[in-house]
Design a protein around this motif. Structure first.
Motif, mmCIF file in Angstrom:
data_model
loop_
_atom_site.group_PDB
_atom_site.id
_atom_site.type_symbol
_atom_site.label_atom_id
_atom_site.label_comp_id
_atom_site.label_asym_id
_atom_site.label_seq_id
_atom_site.Cartn_x
_atom_site.Cartn_y
_atom_site.Cartn_z
ATOM 1 N N PRO A 176 0.816 -1.300 -0.111
ATOM 2 C CA PRO A 176 0.118 0.050 -0.070
ATOM 3 C C PRO A 176 0.900 1.347 0.018
ATOM 4 O O PRO A 176 0.608 2.401 -0.755
ATOM 5 N N TYR A 177 1.863 1.390 0.699
ATOM 6 C CA TYR A 177 2.680 2.408 0.615
ATOM 7 C C TYR A 177 3.458 2.687 -0.630
ATOM 8 O O TYR A 177 3.924 3.855 -0.887
ATOM 9 N N LYS A 178 3.773 1.688 -1.447
ATOM 10 C CA LYS A 178 4.270 1.717 -2.718
ATOM 11 C C LYS A 178 3.543 2.426 -3.580
ATOM 12 O O LYS A 178 3.653 3.566 -4.435
ATOM 13 N N VAL A 179 1.984 2.136 -3.476
ATOM 14 C CA VAL A 179 0.997 2.720 -4.328
ATOM 15 C C VAL A 179 0.857 4.149 -3.917
ATOM 16 O O VAL A 179 0.649 5.134 -4.556
ATOM 17 N N ALA A 180 0.704 4.360 -2.673
ATOM 18 C CA ALA A 180 0.598 5.513 -2.015
ATOM 19 C C ALA A 180 1.766 6.550 -2.529
ATOM 20 O O ALA A 180 1.399 7.614 -2.575
ATOM 21 N N LEU A 181 2.820 6.108 -2.462
ATOM 22 C CA LEU A 181 4.103 6.956 -3.017
ATOM 23 C C LEU A 181 3.855 7.442 -4.495
ATOM 24 O O LEU A 181 4.244 8.637 -4.657
ATOM 25 N N PHE A 182 3.587 6.580 -5.134
ATOM 26 C CA PHE A 182 3.349 6.886 -6.339
ATOM 27 C C PHE A 182 2.045 7.822 -6.702
ATOM 28 O O PHE A 182 2.153 8.777 -7.255
ATOM 29 N N THR A 183 1.047 7.792 -5.851
ATOM 30 C CA THR A 183 0.003 8.631 -5.798
ATOM 31 C C THR A 183 0.365 10.015 -5.262
ATOM 32 O O THR A 183 0.006 11.198 -5.758
ATOM 33 N N ILE A 184 1.445 10.139 -4.132
ATOM 34 C CA ILE A 184 1.754 11.202 -3.719
ATOM 35 C C ILE A 184 2.601 12.103 -4.887
ATOM 36 O O ILE A 184 2.639 13.206 -4.916
ATOM 37 N N LEU A 185 3.602 11.282 -5.414
ATOM 38 C CA LEU A 185 4.298 11.951 -6.508
ATOM 39 C C LEU A 185 3.465 12.627 -7.719
ATOM 40 O O LEU A 185 4.130 13.640 -8.402
ATOM 41 N N LYS A 186 2.361 12.201 -7.881
ATOM 42 C CA LYS A 186 1.529 12.808 -9.081
ATOM 43 C C LYS A 186 0.810 13.977 -8.552
ATOM 44 O O LYS A 186 0.622 14.782 -9.448
ATOM 45 N N LYS A 187 0.930 14.341 -7.318
ATOM 46 C CA LYS A 187 0.010 15.575 -6.922
ATOM 47 C C LYS A 187 1.089 16.872 -7.413
ATOM 48 O O LYS A 187 2.180 16.750 -7.069
ATOM 49 N N LYS A 188 0.335 17.847 -7.446
ATOM 50 C CA LYS A 188 1.006 18.784 -7.717
ATOM 51 C C LYS A 188 0.919 19.893 -6.441
ATOM 52 O O LYS A 188 1.660 21.085 -6.472
ATOM 53 N N TYR A 189 0.301 19.613 -5.516
ATOM 54 C CA TYR A 189 0.229 20.615 -4.358
ATOM 55 C C TYR A 189 1.233 20.102 -3.413
ATOM 56 O O TYR A 189 1.290 19.259 -2.962
ATOM 57 N N VAL A 190 2.173 21.212 -3.390
ATOM 58 C CA VAL A 190 3.438 20.986 -2.557
ATOM 59 C C VAL A 190 3.153 20.598 -1.068
ATOM 60 O O VAL A 190 3.758 19.520 -0.487
ATOM 61 N N GLN A 191 2.225 21.458 -0.421
ATOM 62 C CA GLN A 191 1.935 21.279 0.978
ATOM 63 C C GLN A 191 1.566 19.897 1.121
ATOM 64 O O GLN A 191 1.557 19.241 2.155
ATOM 65 N N GLY A 192 0.565 19.275 0.231
ATOM 66 C CA GLY A 192 -0.040 18.231 0.602
ATOM 67 C C GLY A 192 0.940 17.159 0.310
ATOM 68 O O GLY A 192 0.769 16.238 1.146
ATOM 69 N N ILE A 193 1.891 17.131 -0.557
ATOM 70 C CA ILE A 193 2.772 16.113 -0.740
ATOM 71 C C ILE A 193 3.921 16.067 0.564
ATOM 72 O O ILE A 193 4.086 15.039 1.012
ATOM 73 N N ARG A 194 3.976 17.234 1.222
ATOM 74 C CA ARG A 194 4.924 17.272 2.403
ATOM 75 C C ARG A 194 4.199 16.578 3.523
ATOM 76 O O ARG A 194 4.633 15.813 4.044
ATOM 77 N N GLU A 195 2.873 16.829 3.646
ATOM 78 C CA GLU A 195 2.135 16.207 4.873
ATOM 79 C C GLU A 195 2.156 14.858 4.799
ATOM 80 O O GLU A 195 1.952 14.195 5.648
ATOM 81 N N ALA A 196 1.897 14.437 3.408
ATOM 82 C CA ALA A 196 1.727 12.904 3.333
ATOM 83 C C ALA A 196 3.059 12.260 3.490
ATOM 84 O O ALA A 196 3.044 11.148 4.062
#
Length: 280
Positions: free
Chosen positions: A220-240
């Protein structure tokens, strides 16, 4: 006749920590402070989560249960019973009966196993939070969260009962010295003459549980990692990343010593390393 005498060995000498007399008070204070901080911090977190209605959601429900299990493990290991660390600093008699050992190791196995499953449940919760944020309230309901918590407790209970049942077949011939700092299953197996099956049970069940849990967490964390990297919102990426990173750090700190103690092959000469892993 020798086997009959072996059955009579039902009391053991619990070594605990080996230290010079001058370190008695400093070590006692160190472990006492660590224990008090652990319990007060976890109970304070539970009180905060109970009092704030906004935190009555699955994520914080899991966090509160994790705090409870951490306090449970620390209390089982540190201050209670005739073979626990704080008591052993001043105890004149370090004898422990086989019955006392079984009673103390039973809640320890339950709490450790429950924490295994609880960490996996929290990983799944974070996966749903990151990868499926919109349907999250529909997927992770309070009812499902409670069911997962009950299953994690039942898993720990079954695991503890299994080991206790097989512990009844243990017999002891010569050694009555247990080299560890609290009640655990492996040190007693090492001085038993009939523990080969018990070692096999630990390797099969504890090893299978830990390997499956590690795999269940990483996917699940591998899938979550790819999902995080696709986001463009920097603050959301940092929090995740902060949330996932903290949880992965907790899992690695928890699983590494457990894996080395219960899964990796060891020898009788590895007592010092086992004590360090147990203490950690």
């Amino acid at each position: 006749m020798e086997k009959e005498n072996a059955m009579l060995l039902t009391e053991f000498i619990f070594i605990g920590l080996i230290y010079q007399q001058k370190w008695q008070i400093p070590l006692l204070l160190v472990f006492l402070v660590i224990y008090l901080i652990t319990v007060m911090g976890n109970l304070g977190l539970i009180a905060l989560l109970c009092n704030d209605l906004h935190l009555h959601i699955p994520m914080y429900l899991f966090l509160g249960n994790l705090a409870f299990v951490d306090a449970w493990i620390s209390t089982t290991v540190t201050p209670l019973g005739p073979s626990q660390m704080l008591v052993n600093f001043f105890a004149k008699s370090k004898m422990i009966s086989l019955t006392e050992w079984k009673i103390q190791v039973f809640p320890f196995v339950i709490s450790v196993t429950k924490e295994w499953f609880l960490l996996v449940t929290m990983a799944y919760d974070r996966y749903v939070t990151i990868c499926k944020p919109l349907p999250y309230p529909v997927i992770m309901t309070n009812r499902l969260s409670i069911q997962l918590l009950v299953l994690s407790f039942l898993g720990g209970l079954v695991h503890a009962i299994l080991h206790n049942v097989f512990n009844f077949r243990l017999t002891f011939y010569n050694s009555i010295i247990i080299q560890d700092i609290y009640c655990d299953i492996i040190p007693l197996f090492k001085i038993s003459c009939t523990a080969s099956i018990n070692f096999l049970i630990v390797f099969i069940f504890s090893g299978s549980i830990q390997l499956c849990i590690i795999w269940t967490v990483l996917v699940p964390y591998k899938v979550a990692l790819f999902t995080i990297l696709k986001k463009k919102y920097v603050q959301g990426i940092r929090e995740a990343f902060y949330a996932c990173g903290a949880h992965l750090l907790t899992i690695s700190l928890y699983y590494n010593p457990l894996f080395s103690m219960y899964v990796l092959p060891g020898s009788a000469e590895a007592g010092a390393q086992d004590t360090v892993d147990s203490l950690f």
